[in-house]
Motif scaffolding. Structure first.
Motif, mmCIF file in Angstrom:
data_model
loop_
_atom_site.group_PDB
_atom_site.id
_atom_site.type_symbol
_atom_site.label_atom_id
_atom_site.label_comp_id
_atom_site.label_asym_id
_atom_site.label_seq_id
_atom_site.Cartn_x
_atom_site.Cartn_y
_atom_site.Cartn_z
ATOM 1 N N ASP A 37 5.801 40.387 -3.599
ATOM 2 C CA ASP A 37 5.416 41.239 -2.483
ATOM 3 C C ASP A 37 4.371 40.613 -1.562
ATOM 4 O OD1 ASP A 37 7.023 43.406 -2.414
ATOM 5 O OD2 ASP A 37 5.481 44.868 -2.966
ATOM 6 N N VAL A 38 3.743 39.537 -2.010
ATOM 7 C CA VAL A 38 2.779 38.881 -1.124
ATOM 8 C C VAL A 38 3.268 37.505 -0.676
ATOM 9 C CG1 VAL A 38 0.770 40.159 -1.953
ATOM 10 C CG2 VAL A 38 1.406 38.013 -3.103
ATOM 11 N N LEU A 39 4.557 37.235 -0.884
ATOM 12 C CA LEU A 39 5.110 35.988 -0.344
ATOM 13 C C LEU A 39 5.057 36.079 1.179
ATOM 14 C CD1 LEU A 39 8.125 35.322 -2.754
ATOM 15 C CD2 LEU A 39 5.863 34.220 -2.724
ATOM 16 N N PRO A 40 4.768 34.952 1.828
ATOM 17 C CA PRO A 40 4.463 34.971 3.270
ATOM 18 C C PRO A 40 5.518 35.669 4.130
ATOM 19 C CG PRO A 40 3.955 32.832 2.342
ATOM 20 C CD PRO A 40 4.627 33.612 1.255
ATOM 21 N N SER A 88 7.930 31.033 10.185
ATOM 22 C CA SER A 88 9.375 31.130 10.103
ATOM 23 C C SER A 88 9.824 32.603 10.155
ATOM 24 C CB SER A 88 9.825 30.433 8.818
ATOM 25 O OG SER A 88 11.069 30.890 8.399
ATOM 26 N N ALA A 89 9.106 33.463 9.456
ATOM 27 C CA ALA A 89 9.442 34.889 9.481
ATOM 28 C C ALA A 89 9.204 35.479 10.869
ATOM 29 C CB ALA A 89 8.622 35.637 8.426
ATOM 30 N N LEU A 90 8.157 35.004 11.531
ATOM 31 C CA LEU A 90 7.887 35.481 12.896
ATOM 32 C C LEU A 90 9.028 35.095 13.832
ATOM 33 C CD1 LEU A 90 4.085 34.947 13.643
ATOM 34 C CD2 LEU A 90 5.372 37.096 13.630
ATOM 35 N N THR A 115 11.713 26.257 10.772
ATOM 36 C CA THR A 115 11.369 26.856 12.063
ATOM 37 C C THR A 115 12.068 26.046 13.134
ATOM 38 O OG1 THR A 115 9.427 25.437 12.275
ATOM 39 C CG2 THR A 115 9.067 27.633 11.335
ATOM 40 N N SER A 116 12.332 26.678 14.254
ATOM 41 C CA SER A 116 12.962 25.915 15.334
ATOM 42 C C SER A 116 12.062 25.863 16.564
ATOM 43 C CB SER A 116 14.315 26.533 15.689
ATOM 44 O OG SER A 116 14.166 27.911 15.952
ATOM 45 N N LEU A 117 11.127 26.793 16.675
ATOM 46 C CA LEU A 117 10.267 26.843 17.859
ATOM 47 C C LEU A 117 8.840 26.412 17.565
ATOM 48 C CD1 LEU A 117 11.653 30.320 18.922
ATOM 49 C CD2 LEU A 117 12.112 28.152 20.117
ATOM 50 N N VAL A 118 8.403 26.699 16.353
ATOM 51 C CA VAL A 118 7.018 26.387 15.974
ATOM 52 C C VAL A 118 7.025 25.089 15.176
ATOM 53 C CG1 VAL A 118 4.981 27.201 14.728
ATOM 54 C CG2 VAL A 118 6.502 28.856 15.866
#
Lengths: 470, 470
Positions: A37-40, A88-90, A115-118
């Motif tokens: 539950d606290v994985l990024p 990545s989640a963002l 990630t593709s943008l960051v």
């Protein structure tokens, strides 16, 4: 759902009987779910919601609603072990609304992040290296270009302090490493250490927020610090600094280090104390009107999950909170004591019960053995629950890395100490040598998760399924 | 009702504001009531009831009903700090049904005890002296005369092991004192210590029950031992002994003391191991059919009262149990951590809350200061609750005597550490020197009750009245 604990079955086979097994299953499943539950990525997906132009960031203490129509561009920067998976989640949520950015992660973990943008850059930890500096420079450079219609989502997590390091002009990286080493050796606490380091840094202690101004900064913070102080987590790159150059000098004086640090360090702190160079951004500085620091997840979040798992499985949960500090072996004894009380006198609650605690203990190393604070806590506890049935103690670092070992922590049964004795491995002697890893690797009980890329400190569980009173 | 804490008003004046005061009042009143409820006369009056010929002794774990018509005479013997006041309370209930008896109490406390049928003798503690031996001899002599129609109420409490001492024929008192000293220095635990001492004694380890046979023995026990082991409290004069001469020898071998103890000690243990002299009475020995060992009060009894007081005053109570062990200063940190959790994150319960724990901590003495385990625990806690409002930590020895001081324990407020600093008395430095008494006697916070003549170990309280989260 896949268990985060890779060697679950092996650990359950250490159980003496069905009650031991039940107790262990409760503790290990609660631990696994708590860490999951606290994985990024979980944290980001839980704390962020986007509806049209309203971006809501829900924190543990406070939330923030951001009207995206006021911004032309969204940037994602960050530092810390969790920042890559958070970015990545963002991206999953915000998609190409993100203009770009850069996060600094633990070297060797880059390939686990898509990630593709960051941009993702690896740097070294726990000691900062050249890449920490190059990464910090890159972030500073980009932040300085931003204007009023830029929004920065800044992702902060444990390790960020080393992964993003930029010495203030006039001092060198080696100066900072050396003074840190000297202060730690002298016994300085984290507040004192930070007072000095922030005043030698060009990014810690709120400097990043200054560079980003007049852009708006929303920091999403995964806390690995007991008490969740914003100015302490990753040395507070976007938080106001309550300490001064004068405080930093006083710390060095207190530990009689003023004549032992490099002359560059001394000159800089003295220049600052005399007002010749600017202070770190202070509380009340108008620039912080543009900054929101939001703790999106902390140790308490993990403990809540553990308690929920216990209750779902029909056990009572007693949460002792996230502030646990102290010498690991002594904390282990206290937790074992509470387990014995539950087993024998039905307090703090009648079994089945899961006692849930969290925080960060310390180990005073005296021996030559290998281990970590979670393993040492558990080894000490094993001596106190010796002979108990249906009582286990388990302590796990949520980052999956306990001390200098490949284990996340350990679990002890009532038979663990005895099992060691029968194998000729004296648990007390192992404890005396700080050799908890040596003990558990041979006797059994090491908990393996692998690096989780998150960190909300340690979780400590005592599971009691049997009422020995009846 | 009179407060057992003599300097209550002075302690409350240390409060910074109304919340501190409220927290302290809660903790100190709970402590006072908890100790009052385990005072020897209270305990006896609560646990004994007499209706015609039925005498019921209600214990914590089990009760016993005795048909007095089966006995011609009731005798009251005992040893321990509480035995005098217990005997006096028994006289109030049983009156001249008591034929006589003898209890061995702490020298200097005889004048606080009023009995007319049971003789009271003072002896020395913690080291046994000649009076301990004379008292033991007198008890043994009287017990040996008893027959089937005699009932012995034997009153056992902390200190009894020293107050009633009788070396087995062949060893001297000085041998026992010396081997005890050597074992303690070598780091032996209480189980190991007792294995040796019981096999050098003519009264410990069940021997008293043997002398009394064929009389019936009902031992009423006030436990000062974590876990309430019958064979450990006062070294178990009426409890079966699970250890053997062989075990005793192994303990000396383990600590390489076999060649360092007196030749008398060695000879006796070797003679016993070879079967040349009788073992202590063992579990399963038919003589124990005539014996009931009933724990009439223990640490948990006191904790229950403290919890009840909290609830009566509208606070929540969280009882962590009576099994707390560990280094005092580290236990203090853990308890303070739990207090901080209550104040900041409403776990284990939302304030107002009283966290209640008990047991016996240890102090590893490194400095030259004065103190006791309760004061040291509290001093360490003061550093962790520094700056908190409405949070106090309080630890008290129920016997009213903490370490080598005249205080029972201490209380710390959120302002205690700061107050010390302002007076130039560094709390951390005082802790480093084991000078908790020095610190609190100057800064304020020592709790005084005077010797209570009872002992159910220590009670540790954390009182939190303010919710700092809101």
């Amino acid at each position: 759902m896949e268990h985060l604990i890779k060697n679950l079955e092996e650990l359950l086979r250490l159980a003496e009987g069905s009650e031991d097994r039940e107790a262990a299953e409760l503790a290990l499943t609660a631990a696994s779910e708590a860490i999951r539950d606290v994985l990024p990525d979980k944290v980001v997906k839980r704390s962020i919601s986007l509806r049209e132009d309203k971006l809501v960031v829900r924190g543990v203490y406070e939330s923030s609603e951001i009207d995206l129509s006021r911004y032309d561009r969204i940037w994602v920067f960050g530092c810390g072990k969790a920042s890559g998976l958070m970015a990545s989640a963002l991206e999953d949520i915000l998609g190409d609304r993100i203009a770009g950015g850069l996060v600094l992660v633990l070297e060797g973990t880059e390939d686990r992040i898509r990630t593709s943008l960051v941009e993702v850059m690896g740097a070294s930890h726990p000691l900062p290296g050249d890449k920490s500096v190059r990464g910090a420079e890159a972030i500073v450079k980009q932040l300085k270009r931003l204007g009023e219609r830029d929004l920065v989502l800044f992702l902060v997590s444990g390790g960020g302090s080393a992964l993003m390091t930029l010495p203030r002009e006039g001092v060198e990286l080696e100066d900072i490493v050396e003074v840190t080493r000297q202060l730690l050796k002298a016994g300085a606490d984290i507040r004192e250490l930070n007072a000095v380091r922030k005043h030698l840094s060009a990014v810690k202690g709120g400097w990043l927020a200054r560079y980003a101004y007049p852009a708006t900064v929303v920091s999403m913070i995964v806390s690995d610090v007991v008490g969740d102080r914003l100015d302490t987590i990753a040395s507070g790159p976007t938080a106001p600094d309550g300490t001064t150059f004068r405080d930093a000098l006083e710390v060095l004086e207190r530990y009689r280090l003023l004549n032992k640090v490099s002359s560059r360090v001394r000159r800089m702190l003295e220049a600052g104390a005399s007002g010749a160079i600017p202070e770190t951004p202070k509380p009340g500085d108008p620039l912080f009107r543009k900054v929101k620091n939001i703790i999106v997840c902390n140790n308490a979040s993990a403990l809540e999950t553990a308690a929920r798992v216990a209750e779902k499985r029909g056990a009572r949960a007693v949460v002792l909170g996230s502030y646990i500090e102290g010498e690991a072996r002594e904390v282990g004894k206290v937790l074992a004591s509470i387990g014995r009380a539950a087993a024998h006198s039905k307090v703090p609650a009648e079994p089945p019960v899961l006692v849930v605690a969290g925080g960060e203990t310390t180990v005073t190393v005296k021996g030559e053995g290998r281990g970590g604070r979670n393993q040492e806590l558990t080894l000490a506890a094993s001596l106190k629950i010796r002979g108990e049935v249906g009582v286990v103690v388990c302590s796990i670092g949520t980052d999956g890395v306990d001390g200098d070992t490949d284990a996340a922590g350990a679990i002890a049964y009532g038979n663990t100490a005895e099992r060691g004795m029968l194998m000729g491995i004296d648990p007390q002697e192992a404890l005396d040598r700080n050799d908890s890893y040596g003990f558990f690797s041979r006797v059994g009980g090491l908990v393996f998760t692998g690096p989780t890329l998150t960190n909300v400190n340690d979780i400590m569980l005592v599971s009691v399924v049997r009422n020995a009173f009846n």
